[in-house]
Design a protein around this motif. Structure first.
Motif: not given
Length: 165
Positions: A149-165
């Motif tokens: 999240v950036e200082p203004d509250g917006t999302i600069s990165e979002m990742l949804i991926r399979p989690a490691a076992k």
């Protein structure tokens, strides 16, 4: 765990054709969002959450990143599909230059939401602006939901991926 990349491992192949389609859609959504993040030159959280109790639900701290993760979980678990209106104003211009809100809504609706409901089974509080949650789907598959999240509250990165076992 190494930092996520667009070439992160994908879900295991199943002999069930319906499960294969669902896993492929989740993988496509994860890779598409990851590609958008990596092209912007940003890096994702250095470590994804690990959990020893996949059935347990954990509390998420009160940080900027955690707040955005809770917002995303709310969208993923909602009865109605994710809409463009719900996504507008939440992401940086740089993020949206790589993935439009229309494409992101479609990826979430078609690739991730069919596995709902999700519950938070672990949370790594990297900092106030970077967090990673392990979320577990109704079918017991685990995913890593990571945001910056950036200082203004917006999302600069979002990742949804399979989690490691």
């Amino acid at each position: 765990m190494p930092a996520p990349t667009p070439s992160s491992p994908t879900l295991a192949v199943s002999s069930n054709p319906r499960a294969q389609r669902r896993r492929s859609a989740v993988t496509v959504a994860a890779l598409a969002v990851a590609a958008g993040l990596m092209v912007t030159g940003c890096t994702s959280p250095a470590s994804a959450p690990e959990t020893s109790d996949p059935g347990g639900v954990v509390a998420i701290p009160e940080t900027a990143a955690a707040g955005q993760i809770e917002w995303a979980l709310g969208l993923l678990n909602a009865d109605a599909d994710v809409t463009v209106d719900q996504l507008e104003g939440r992401f940086t211009k740089e993020f949206l230059a790589q993935v439009s809100v229309e494409d992101l809504a479609a990826q979430l609706n078609e690739g991730v939401r069919p596995l709902k409901p999700f519950k938070t089974t672990d949370y790594a509080n990297v900092s106030d602006v970077v967090g990673a949650a392990r979320i577990t789907a109704a079918n017991a598959e685990s995913f890593s939901l990571e945001v910056r999240v950036e200082p203004d509250g917006t999302i600069s990165e979002m990742l949804i991926r399979p989690a490691a076992k």
